[in-house]
Write an enzyme that holds these catalytic residues in place. Structure first.
Site, mmCIF file in Angstrom:
data_model
loop_
_atom_site.group_PDB
_atom_site.id
_atom_site.type_symbol
_atom_site.label_atom_id
_atom_site.label_comp_id
_atom_site.label_asym_id
_atom_site.label_seq_id
_atom_site.Cartn_x
_atom_site.Cartn_y
_atom_site.Cartn_z
ATOM 1 N N ILE A 486 0.835 -1.208 0.000
ATOM 2 C CA ILE A 486 0.000 0.000 0.000
ATOM 3 C C ILE A 486 0.865 1.252 0.000
ATOM 4 C CG2 ILE A 486 -2.006 -1.072 1.063
ATOM 5 C CD1 ILE A 486 -0.997 0.074 3.755
ATOM 6 N N GLY A 487 2.135 1.047 -0.356
ATOM 7 C CA GLY A 487 3.055 2.177 -0.341
ATOM 8 C C GLY A 487 4.110 2.030 0.739
ATOM 9 N N GLN A 488 3.889 1.071 1.637
ATOM 10 C CA GLN A 488 4.846 0.896 2.743
ATOM 11 C C GLN A 488 6.101 0.169 2.285
ATOM 12 O OE1 GLN A 488 2.836 -1.388 1.824
ATOM 13 N NE2 GLN A 488 2.514 -3.043 3.255
ATOM 14 N N GLY A 489 6.026 -0.523 1.137
ATOM 15 C CA GLY A 489 7.225 -1.172 0.596
ATOM 16 C C GLY A 489 7.307 -2.658 0.871
ATOM 17 N N SER A 490 6.171 -3.321 1.076
ATOM 18 C CA SER A 490 6.221 -4.738 1.434
ATOM 19 C C SER A 490 6.886 -5.580 0.345
ATOM 20 C CB SER A 490 4.805 -5.267 1.715
ATOM 21 O OG SER A 490 3.968 -5.101 0.597
ATOM 22 N N SER A 528 0.110 -3.991 11.495
ATOM 23 C CA SER A 528 1.522 -3.728 11.784
ATOM 24 C C SER A 528 2.322 -5.011 11.966
ATOM 25 C CB SER A 528 1.661 -2.836 13.023
ATOM 26 O OG SER A 528 1.393 -1.528 12.672
ATOM 27 N N LYS A 731 9.739 -5.348 14.643
ATOM 28 C CA LYS A 731 8.642 -4.750 15.409
ATOM 29 C C LYS A 731 8.009 -3.620 14.618
ATOM 30 C CE LYS A 731 11.509 -5.671 19.414
ATOM 31 N NZ LYS A 731 12.252 -5.014 20.504
ATOM 32 N N GLU A 735 3.091 2.907 12.476
ATOM 33 C CA GLU A 735 1.963 3.699 12.988
ATOM 34 C C GLU A 735 2.117 4.173 14.418
ATOM 35 O OE1 GLU A 735 -1.816 1.617 13.174
ATOM 36 O OE2 GLU A 735 -0.847 -0.320 13.026
#
Lengths: 789, 337
Positions: A486-490, A528, A731, A735
């Site tokens: 979603i843009g986080q880079g997974s 998360s 961890k 967020e």
């Protein structure tokens, strides 16, 4: 072997080039022939009974292909939470009455936008207006307009209670009795929204026995489960396809009515149907974050040691249960993780009001809880004559501490973060400076600190992730993962892990992702836990492929596996580098000698692998996670004491994310959260009046621009590490860091001005009012001291 | 997306545009940059049957006339204004006021004339009315006022938020207006009616042709400030423009024009506060007093979530600072000479 080539490196994002060159395909870009435009008829009233709906005129309009109301559905309810205590409570279209402005009443599909717009105006509804209620404390009062019946287990003396969370430990009364200093404060927050730039959009296409759906989401398997349920279809008949996603921040998890409507309309018409929400709809009818009221009573010893804390949280949960009952559960967690509190009593109420339904938003309650607790912490410290660092160090969790829910902090802890943040920001030298000796002019600097902690990968449907790594016969690899980027880079992070485990290049790894038919189940990008849960599944899958490669190579080379090393798609003999095989050769050998095994590795993972249950939302009992991230953040603000205008000048974030798999992506998360938090602190507010939204646009809902961004520095407290072939623990970092900094900004405004703010945003108006109150109080003291004895 | 049908014509000259507008009797609108008109159409606050595009008409470059005044074509883009070397040198306050409008993309499209002719704003008005605030308010030809329910039908307390108008009024500028019967010229100040229902003193078939700004006399100085929450990409809470004429001593004020924008139905000039400065030495105290008087006299409308009290506080402090900066600018120029 211990040296890492990809993990821990800031490698370039996999999705970067396609996104910046406009090649990335988002849902809105997907085009199918003969697509119909879907539109939704929404409620113009916050609370009203629907006496009659007449869609005949709309149906008769040329170009309109289908119109649906709740009568055309199977009446199956859905909910963010679906448990025995909290059964699904929402229908996909309103039945009998509406409970918020913008609630979905009917939907239609037409050949174009103008026809759809005209048709909406031809649906006739007869209303009976009902009294509405918007403030949770009003809604809780007996005799308030009933939005939904009280939850059967809610206290009888209240109304409109959607759910409660209650827990305690120790002896709260004894704790207060033993305290040297007790204070009670109340904090509030404004209504904020996610601010994802890509609107909600869904394209659905029914192909005789298969529903194909493209939709902007945070997890395709959750969408499939909920959509299949309300459509009464088996999971195998619903396929959610991959698309790029333009931001979510918590606002695209749950099932949304438009997703059902596009699907149902496609099933009725046999044509693809696309529904795109306008920005106005997103602001005025979709889900926002949850404004909490927090009442906190805290007792401490003279040295600042926490003895007792009582917290009452009231959530303005909107018109359905949404994630309202989750946020009051989480608010307890955000209370108990960072500091040791021997006696605690917590009660949370999720209250129905005639506002739009609520969703999680980045931090899911944590910013509000930490703002309240960290503000009060500073007030307590000042009253006791202790500095803000000392009081936090005195109470901060250390590594290896057992939490009240049975979880453990493991190698994490807050103390190290606070100590490092204090040192790096030179906190104690700066705090109180401008108030002790005010500089010339009207600008005052202030510094403040806030701490937070966040859990990662907590169990919630679908609980676990699986990954498949397929070796191509040239030695490159295809990864099948349900993880959604979603843009986080997974996709970048998963590629790094696979490349590391297989000793192949980043370009050798190609990802097939987030497609419910072709990729294995995944937890989704909203708890998360993707780097930890899906990442470990990817590590395990790649590791199994690596083991097979080594096994075959060992047989062909006549060497022990222990004596083989992998490097750049080659297998070498450790003692004799001349003895080697390429992956291509190994895979060919595997096919030839292992009954056609092309080498596929599977992996799966979940948080708390040996704990079968979820924690209870009602009682908080049950374990949560093995991954607690801790953070301490320092804000330096500048306040103009004549105008009340304040801004964040500098932020420092010290966090423990375990270890960063991609430091640049971690830094991106940190900066993004600083920016979002300063919007929370100084700019953003969804303004409403009687349930209507006053500023449903980007112009009047002010998110920070790049020019508002402050200097953002960060430091990792590294507590974990990565070893090839070994499970690892990362961890949360995406967020939780929105919370401590919000509190830090409030504390910094106080440090600069002496004005204590009990609610966000920290508007110029509030700061000026606070300065005036201080001036007035000072005058009173002066005139009293002048009075004759 | 604009969800109704309309016709579109492209005018080659302003005269042709005026003729087209006149023929349609109120059902036609002129389209320049479109940054205010098109959102208004998208929200269906206005539903013209015809758009007359002015995009084919090339604006004349800003020019200094024989009397030293400067003439700027109304079709000049805001980006041109803020970047024009001539405008920045001769009328820096105008360049400054153009620079603070919206964001760069807005300024690349928006024009000077369009900025002056923008609609008044109100949170209840500036959104689609599919299911929110559905019944038309007075401004939309209806029978209610959402923010001020007790207002009489002829009273619309929306605010006019142009950043440029206050600067032009402070500069004592005029506009050239083209109508069916030819050209007329009025003070920019006279362009505003103070009536939220019909904020501009223009007839349906009139278009702004140019803005004329008189030459600055020696001793002229200025100050400009736009109060915002985030410093860009937004309309102002309040917009302040100040033009001062100083005597040779550099401290005595011989003329003053103060304009407050974005807080009423049109820009407001606090004439008494201006007079209180004329003939006086501009010290801290006097500027403070003028600013305080202005904030009272202007009587700002609560708008866009800002309370009247806060707007008064904001105007008071920022106007004092703006006056002080104008004075400082004069001193700096003197020192630089």
């Amino acid at each position: 072997m211990s040296e890492l080539n990809y993990v821990g490196k800031s490698v370039k994002r996999k999705d970067g080039p396609d996104k910046v060159t406009g090649k990335a395909v988002y849902t809105q870009d997907v085009r199918l022939p003969n697509t119909l435009i879907g539109r939704i008829l929404r409620s113009p009233h916050p609370h009203a009974r629907i006496l009659r709906i007449d869609t005949s005129r709309a149906r008769a309009l040329p170009g309109v292909k289908a119109v649906i109301t709740v009568e055309d559905t199977k009446g199956i309810k859905h909910g963010f939470v679906e448990t025995p205590r909290y059964p699904p409570d929402q229908e996909v279209l309103a039945r009998g009455k509406v409970v918020h402005v913008g609630e979905e009443i009917a939907a239609l599909a037409a050949v174009d936008q103008i026809t759809a717009q005209k048709a909406l105006g031809l649906i006739d509804i007869e209303w009976e207006i009902l009294p509405a209620v918007f403030e949770p404390e009003d809604a809780m009062r007996p005799g308030a307009p009933e939005i939904h019946p009280n939850h059967p287990k809610a206290p009888r003396e209240f109304a409109n209670i959607g759910g409660t969370t209650e827990t305690q430990w120790g002896d709260i009364e004894k704790g207060f009795a033993e305290s040297d200093y007790v204070r009670e404060d109340r904090f509030e927050c404004q209504l904020r929204t996610h601010g994802y730039l890509e609107p909600h959009v869904t394209l659905a296409h029914w192909e005789s026995d298969k529903l194909n759906v493209w939709t902007s989401s945070m997890g395709v398997f959750v969408k499939r489960a909920k959509l299949a349920k309300v459509l009464d279809l088996p999971y195998s008949s619903v396929r959610i396809h991959k698309t790029y996603v333009g931001g979510t921040f918590g606002g695209k998890i749950d099932l949304y009515s438009h997703e059902y409507c596009a699907s149902r309309l496609s099933m009725i018409t046999g044509r693809p149907v696309q529904i795109t929400a306008s920005r106005e709809e997103i602001f005025s009818a979709y889900r926002h974050a949850q404004p909490l009221i927090l009442e906190i009573k805290t007792g401490v010893k003279k040295d600042g040691t926490l003895v007792a804390q009582r917290i009452r949280a009231i959530n303005n949960a909107g018109a359905f249960r949404g994630s309202g009952v989750v946020v009051i559960f989480l608010a307890w967690g955000f209370t108990m993780i960072p500091y040791r509190i021997p006696n605690l009593k917590y009660e949370g109420f999720s209250v129905y009001t005639n506002h739009t339904v609520r969703a999680p938003q980045r931090g899911h309650g944590a910013p509000k809880v930490r703002f309240a607790i960290e503000s009060q912490m500073d007030m307590i410290a000042e009253a006791l004559g202790i500095d803000p660092i000392t009081i936090r160090m005195r109470n901060a969790r250390e590594p290896g501490e057992q939490l009240p829910n049975g979880d453990n902090t493991h190698r994490g802890g807050l103390a190290a973060c606070v100590a490092l943040a204090a040192e790096k920001s030179d906190f104690l030298a700066k705090v109180g400076r401008d108030r002790a000796s005010p500089p010339k002019g009207t600008l005052r600097r202030g510094i403040g600190i806030g701490a937070s902690a966040y859990m990662g990968g907590t169990l919630i449907y679908p609980n676990g992730s699986a990954v498949i790594v397929k070796m191509n016969d040239d030695g490159s690899a295809i990864v099948l993962t349900g993880a959604i980027d979603i843009g986080q880079g997974s996709e970048t992070v998963i590629s790094q892990i696979v490349a590391e485990e297989l000793s192949i290049g980043m370009d050798d790894v190609k990802i097939i992702s987030s497609d419910t038919d072709t990729t294995p189940q995944d937890i989704g990008a909203w708890i998360s836990g993707m780097t930890y849960v899906t990442g470990n599944a990817a590590r395990q899958a790649a590791g199994r492929a690596r083991e097979k490669l080594l096994q075959v190579a060992s047989e062909k080379m006549g060497a022990e596996v222990e004596n083989l090393v992998l490097k750049d798609k080659m297998v070498y003999h450790r003692l004799n580098p001349e003895l080697k095989m390429s992956y291509r050769e190994v895979i060919a050998a595997s096919v030839a000698t292992h009954r056609g095994d092309t080498i596929i590795g599977e992996g799966f993972w979940r948080t708390m692998r040996d704990e079968p249950t979820h924690p209870s939302l009602a009682t908080t009992k049950g374990r949560w996670t093995e991954n607690y991230a801790f953070s301490a953040q320092v804000a330096e603000v500048e306040v103009d004491i004549e105008t009340g205008e304040a801004r964040l000048v500098k932020a420092l974030t010290v966090h423990d994310c375990g270890f960063p798999i991609n430091p640049q992506l971690v830094k991106g998360q940190v900066d993004g959260q600083i920016s979002m938090a300063l919007g929370h602190a100084f700019m953003e507010e969804v303004l409403t009046k009687d349930g209507y939204t006053l500023n449903p646009n980007w112009l009047d809902y002010r998110m920070p621009t790049i020019h508002n961004m402050a200097i953002s520095e960060d430091a990792d407290v590294i507590t974990e590490q990565y070893r090839v072939g070994q499970p690892y623990r990362t961890k949360e970092v995406g967020e939780g860091l929105i919370s401590g900094i919000l509190a830090a900004m409030g504390n910094a405004v106080y440090d600069a001005t002496g004005v204590r703010l009990y609610s966000t945003p920290f508007s110029a108006e509030k700061i000026l009012a606070g300065l005036r109150a201080l001036e007035y109080a000072a005058k009173k003291v002066r005139s009293a001291s002048k009075a004759p004895a | 997306m604009i969800l109704f049908d309309f016709d579109y014509e492209r005018a080659d000259t302003l005269e042709q545009a005026v003729a087209l507008l006149a023929r349609l009797q109120g059902d036609a609108r002129a389209l320049a940059g479109g940054t205010d008109l098109l959102p208004g159409m998208r929200m269906e606050n206005i539903r013209p049957g015809l758009l007359v595009s002015l995009s084919g008409i090339e604006p004349e470059a800003p020019q200094v006339l024989a009397d030293g005044s400067i003439r700027i074509d109304a079709l000049t883009r805001l980006a041109t204004l803020e970047n024009s070397e001539l405008v920045r040198r001769v009328v820096p306050m105008l360049a400054q006021s153009a620079h603070v409008v919206g964001g760069n993309q807005i300024r690349q499209m928006g024009t000077l004339g369009g900025n002056l002719c923008q609609e008044v704003r109100c949170l209840h008005l500036d959104q689609k009315h599919d299911y929110q605030f559905v019944a038309p308010c007075y401004k939309r030809g209806g029978t209610c006022c959402y923010p001020f329910p007790r207002n009489a039908p002829e009273v619309c307390w929306s605010v006019y938020m142009s950043d440029i108008a206050p600067a032009l009024i402070a500069l004592n500028a005029q506009v050239e207006i083209l109508g069916e019967t030819g050209t007329r010229r009025i003070d920019v100040e006279a362009l505003f009616t103070g009536n939220g229902l019909k904020p501009l003193a223009l007839s349906q078939a009139e278009l702004l042709r140019a803005v004329l700004i008189p030459a600055a006399a020696p001793g002229f100085t200025w100050g400009f400030h736009k109060s915002t929450v985030r410093g860009g990409l937004e309309f102002g809470m309040a917009v302040l423009a100040v033009a001062l004429q100083l005597a040779e001593d550099g401290r005595t004020c011989t003329d003053a024009r103060i304009v407050v924008g974005a807080v009423r139905e049109g820009p407001v000039r606090p004439v008494a506060a201006e007079r209180s400065l004329i003939g006086k030495t501009l010290d801290e105290e006097r500027m403070e007093q003028a600013a305080a008087d202005t904030s009272r006299v202007v009587n700002p409308l609560p708008h866009h979530g800002f309370s009247k009290r806060h707007l008064m506080d904001n105007i008071r402090v920022h106007l004092r600072r703006t006056l002080a900066r104008a004075l400082q600018r004069a001193r700096d120029q003197e020192a630089g000479r």
